[in-house]
Write an enzyme that holds these catalytic residues in place. Structure first.
Site, PDB file in Angstrom:
ATOM      1  N   TRP A 123      11.197  31.057  49.621  1.00  0.00           N
ATOM      2  CA  TRP A 123      11.577  29.741  50.206  1.00  0.00           C
ATOM      3  C   TRP A 123      12.434  29.313  49.157  1.00  0.00           C
ATOM      4  CZ3 TRP A 123      10.521  25.276  52.905  1.00  0.00           C
ATOM      5  CH2 TRP A 123      10.816  24.124  52.223  1.00  0.00           C
ATOM      6  N   ASP A 173      15.637  22.295  46.498  1.00  0.00           N
ATOM      7  CA  ASP A 173      17.054  21.860  45.744  1.00  0.00           C
ATOM      8  C   ASP A 173      17.648  23.100  45.114  1.00  0.00           C
ATOM      9  OD1 ASP A 173      14.856  19.939  45.962  1.00  0.00           O
ATOM     10  OD2 ASP A 173      14.835  19.250  44.256  1.00  0.00           O
ATOM     11  N   TRP A 200       6.994  26.110  50.647  1.00  0.00           N
ATOM     12  CA  TRP A 200       7.124  25.600  49.159  1.00  0.00           C
ATOM     13  C   TRP A 200       5.904  25.996  48.436  1.00  0.00           C
ATOM     14  CZ3 TRP A 200       4.385  22.776  45.951  1.00  0.00           C
ATOM     15  CH2 TRP A 200       4.997  22.237  45.050  1.00  0.00           C
ATOM     16  N   PHE A 249      10.001  23.037  38.056  1.00  0.00           N
ATOM     17  CA  PHE A 249      10.562  21.989  39.107  1.00  0.00           C
ATOM     18  C   PHE A 249      12.103  21.913  38.791  1.00  0.00           C
ATOM     19  CE2 PHE A 249       7.220  19.078  41.130  1.00  0.00           C
ATOM     20  CZ  PHE A 249       6.556  20.086  41.747  1.00  0.00           C
ATOM     21  N   SER A 250      12.886  21.036  39.349  1.00  0.00           N
ATOM     22  CA  SER A 250      14.269  20.780  39.327  1.00  0.00           C
ATOM     23  C   SER A 250      14.830  20.406  37.784  1.00  0.00           C
ATOM     24  CB  SER A 250      14.753  19.872  40.278  1.00  0.00           C
ATOM     25  OG  SER A 250      14.829  20.601  41.449  1.00  0.00           O
ATOM     26  N   GLU A 261      14.478  10.891  43.180  1.00  0.00           N
ATOM     27  CA  GLU A 261      14.368  12.313  42.729  1.00  0.00           C
ATOM     28  C   GLU A 261      15.884  12.685  42.440  1.00  0.00           C
ATOM     29  OE1 GLU A 261      10.563  14.186  45.415  1.00  0.00           O
ATOM     30  OE2 GLU A 261      12.529  14.199  46.367  1.00  0.00           O
ATOM     31  N   TRP A 277      12.807  16.828  53.991  1.00  0.00           N
ATOM     32  CA  TRP A 277      11.460  17.196  53.610  1.00  0.00           C
ATOM     33  C   TRP A 277      10.389  16.697  54.658  1.00  0.00           C
ATOM     34  CZ3 TRP A 277       9.780  20.568  50.540  1.00  0.00           C
ATOM     35  CH2 TRP A 277      10.325  20.590  49.173  1.00  0.00           C
TER      36      TRP A 277
HETATM   37  C1  FRU Z   1      13.206  17.319  45.441  1.00  0.00           C
HETATM   38  C2  FRU Z   1      11.854  17.624  44.630  1.00  0.00           C
HETATM   39  C3  FRU Z   1      12.374  17.472  43.315  1.00  0.00           C
HETATM   40  C4  FRU Z   1      11.289  18.402  42.612  1.00  0.00           C
HETATM   41  C5  FRU Z   1      11.287  19.429  43.432  1.00  0.00           C
HETATM   42  C6  FRU Z   1      10.172  20.523  43.697  1.00  0.00           C
HETATM   43  O1  FRU Z   1      13.143  17.890  46.565  1.00  0.00           O
HETATM   44  O2  FRU Z   1      10.898  16.768  45.155  1.00  0.00           O
HETATM   45  O3  FRU Z   1      11.744  16.135  42.743  1.00  0.00           O
HETATM   46  O4  FRU Z   1      11.610  18.743  41.238  1.00  0.00           O
HETATM   47  O5  FRU Z   1      11.794  19.244  44.660  1.00  0.00           O
HETATM   48  O6  FRU Z   1      10.267  21.705  44.333  1.00  0.00           O
END
Ligand code: FRU
Length: 512
Positions: free
Chosen positions: A19, A22, A46, A78-79, A195, A282
């Site tokens: 999967w 971002d 996810w 995460f990102s 985000e 999302w």
């Molecule tokens: C954005 C998000 C970020 C987070 C990531 C998690 O799509 O929600 O804020 O770091 O995806 O996968």
């Protein structure tokens, strides 16, 4: 459908399995573009977030690499972002790639961590002193650090999305961070959560003596046509505060489609600003009709800044490297379409991967557009709607459209999950959508007031599961997923209520 990879794009980046959400941490170094991305190597939904990795020398051909940063006992990865540490400020040598990311877990919450690479972004070592930053107020949503070098202060800055604001921090060594200021509370589309920030510097109308900063802000949920999308703010930064120049309460959108999110830019690309959007939303990202893998990136775009009626806007045009993929160009003779007789063209032999360019002069016509369709009557319709002065991409009859009704949680805390999923489920702002049937079956649109003149240059990139529209060099960008059950291979040009001219119509096959 036996081949579950039927919808795998032919010229967009996808992971071969697993999967992806971002694109994050992208950086250019020594001739290589590093694309890192939110990645689950263990399934096509996810979870288990890692930083996946792909490398390219031309932004078009991507080589899949081992995941660069793996989930660990501290939490998901995460990102975040990466920079090239040219002056060895962090102590890992000149030219080390330093990544800042959010570690996320129920136990520790969301905290910012650092990792460094001394082998050109192949492998990263996590800094032993992690985390490098915690929220000063115990905030739950505190993530997606964006780091940039600010020359006038000779220092690194980091922007962290902190629920309903963006927080700036400052550092000399990428390890010790001090709080500077916050931006964005009450601005733009409300109420939503911020985000994935980015912060780039661009010349106004190409004038290198007049530079402005642009803050990209990804917002979820509650955007234009429901779910997630990318806003931006143009302003000045003095090392302390970022001040927005136009009314910050009026949202500006980097893209007017439904499938453009978490968009951030490559770092270390000199004067070029190259953004890479994740091509989903999302609202339905976890349930798109794909099995072996899930998630694609939209085409890389080059950003520029222009003014219109005294206001600042960002144009997002497809990167020239993608246009270089054109093969077998066919010129379609100029045509005038008067509403009684449609004109047609074929896109056969392209396997559903092609680009269409046209200069459309709607004249007195109320509607002037084109249908991109297949033998099953499935179609994506792009049209100038001059009565409402907008351009529309309508995917209500584009193919499979009835899978996206249920959002799935992707957050770490179960309670927040449920809440957010519930919010996501609400078809917010559907009054904005054209022909709304469900969160996927709808049309998205952009105001033509972003463009000048009476002729519109449309540039449309079609791939196995997407249609990306760029108008007048990216003054309008519109990215939408589509799932036709056989490849689109035909075009129909049509008008309503008058005669429109279609000139310089070109059809390019696109292949790697
Ligand atoms: C954005 C998000 C970020 C987070 C990531 C998690 O799509 O929600 O804020 O770091 O995806 O996968």
């Amino acid at each position: 459908v036996a081949n579950t990879d039927y919808y795998r794009p032919l010229y967009h980046h996808t992971p071969s399995y697993g999967w992806m959400n971002d694109a994050n941490g992208m950086v250019y170094k020594d001739g290589e573009y590093h694309l890192y991305f939110q990645y689950n190597p263990y399934g096509s939904k996810w979870g288990n977030m890692h930083w996946g990795h792909a490398v390219s020398t031309d932004l078009a051909h991507w080589r899949e690499m081992e995941p660069a940063i793996a989930r660990d006992t501290m939490g998901h990865i995460f990102s975040g972002s990466s920079v090239v540490d040219k002056e060895n400020t962090a102590g890992y040598g000149k030219g080390a790639i330093i990544a800042l990311y959010t570690s996320a877990s129920d136990r520790n919450g969301q905290i910012q961590c650092m990792a460094y690479s001394t082998d050109n972004g192949r492998t990263f070592t996590k800094y032993e002193g992690n985390p490098v930053l915690r929220p000063f107020d115990g905030l739950k949503d505190f993530r997606d650090p964006k780091v940039f070098w600010y020359e006038p202060a000779g220092a690194w800055y980091m922007i962290v999305s902190a629920d309903k604001e963006m927080r700036f921090y400052k550092s000399d060594n990428l390890k010790k961070w001090t709080y500077v200021s916050a931006f964005g509370r009450g601005y733009g589309m409300q109420p939503s959560q911020y985000e994935c920030p980015d912060f780039v510097r661009l010349p106004v109308n190409g004038d290198m003596n007049n530079m402005k900063y642009v803050m990209l802000m990804n917002v979820n949920p509650g955007c234009l046509f429901g779910g997630s999308a990318t806003e931006y703010f143009v302003g000045d930064f003095d090392g302390k505060e970022f001040r927005c120049l136009d009314d910050p309460h009026t949202p500006k959108w980097l893209d007017y489609g439904k499938d453009h999110y978490a968009t951030v830019c490559f770092s270390n690309t000199g004067d070029r600003v190259i953004a890479m959007p994740w091509m989903s939303n999302w609202q339905y990202a976890n349930v798109t009709p794909i099995k072996q893998y899930r998630g694609a990136n939209a085409l890389p775009r080059e950003l520029s800044l222009y003014t219109k009626d005294g206001r600042y806007y960002v144009a997002a045009d497809v990167a020239p490297e993608i246009r270089a993929l054109r093969k077998d160009t066919r010129n379609v003779p100029d045509m005038r379409v008067d509403g009684s007789e449609d004109k047609a063209a074929v896109a056969d032999g392209c396997d559903g991967a092609f680009e269409i360019e046209a200069d459309i002069t709607p004249g007195e016509a109320g509607v002037a557009g084109l249908e991109i369709y297949n033998g099953k009557g499935e179609k994506t319709v792009i049209y100038l709607d001059m009565r409402n002065r907008r351009i529309v991409t309508d995917r209500t009859q584009s193919g499979l459209t009835d899978f996206g009704l249920k959002a799935e949680p992707h957050d770490i805390e179960k309670k927040a999950d449920a809440q957010r999923a519930e919010e996501n489920r609400k078809p917010m702002r559907i009054e904005n959508a054209v022909n709304y049937k469900n969160d996927f079956a709808l049309g998205t649109w952009a105001p033509l007031e972003l463009c000048e003149g009476k002729t519109y240059h449309v540039d449309i990139f079609v791939d196995k599961c997407s249609v990306e529209l760029f108008v007048d060099g990216g003054r309008i960008a519109m990215t939408n997923l589509v799932f036709p059950t056989s490849p689109y291979d035909s075009l129909r040009f049509y008008t309503e209520g008058g005669t429109a001219a279609f000139r310089n119509v070109k059809l390019h096959k696109i292949s790697l």
